[in-house]
Design a protein around this motif. Sequence first.
Motif, short mmCIF file in Angstrom:
data_model
loop_
_atom_site.label_atom_id
_atom_site.label_comp_id
_atom_site.label_asym_id
_atom_site.label_seq_id
_atom_site.Cartn_x
_atom_site.Cartn_y
_atom_site.Cartn_z
N ASN A 6 19.61 58.27 49.32
CA ASN A 6 19.66 57.07 50.32
C ASN A 6 20.36 55.98 49.86
O ASN A 6 21.06 55.32 50.90
N TYR A 9 24.09 56.58 50.79
CA TYR A 9 24.31 56.55 52.19
C TYR A 9 24.28 55.12 52.54
O TYR A 9 25.22 54.75 53.37
N GLN A 10 23.49 54.45 52.23
CA GLN A 10 23.61 53.08 52.46
C GLN A 10 24.92 52.40 52.01
O GLN A 10 25.55 51.38 52.67
N GLY A 12 27.61 53.98 51.86
CA GLY A 12 28.76 54.38 52.52
C GLY A 12 28.76 53.64 54.15
O GLY A 12 29.87 53.35 54.46
N GLN A 13 27.47 53.23 54.36
CA GLN A 13 27.30 52.64 55.65
C GLN A 13 28.04 51.11 55.26
O GLN A 13 28.66 50.58 56.18
N ALA A 14 27.75 50.53 54.31
CA ALA A 14 28.03 49.13 53.90
C ALA A 14 29.59 49.22 53.91
O ALA A 14 30.39 48.10 54.52
N LYS A 15 30.23 50.11 53.31
CA LYS A 15 31.87 50.55 53.19
C LYS A 15 32.11 50.34 54.26
O LYS A 15 33.20 50.03 54.54
N GLY A 16 31.66 51.30 55.23
CA GLY A 16 32.35 51.40 56.53
C GLY A 16 32.21 50.29 57.36
O GLY A 16 33.19 49.75 58.06
N GLN A 17 31.11 49.42 57.27
CA GLN A 17 31.04 48.04 58.18
C GLN A 17 32.10 47.15 57.43
O GLN A 17 32.53 46.33 58.16
#
Length: 66
Positions: A6, A9-10, A12-17
């Motif tokens: 988790n 995943y978070q 990775g999400q933060a990096k993408g954003q």
Amino acid sequence: MDNSTNVSYQAGQAKGQAQEKGNQVMDKVSNAAQSTVESMQQAGQQVQAKAQDAVESVKNATGMNK
């Protein structure tokens, strides 16, 4: 999903954003730079036209334009 998955995943999400936000900022900077270039070109053309008008006025005043 376990805790480490988790967190990954978070992250990775933060990096993408963050990357997307960076791209948006760069687009805005690029657009602002292009707008500045266009404004400066227009200003240069106006100055050039005014200078040409001044030259013509001097020629007319001194009789060099006959």
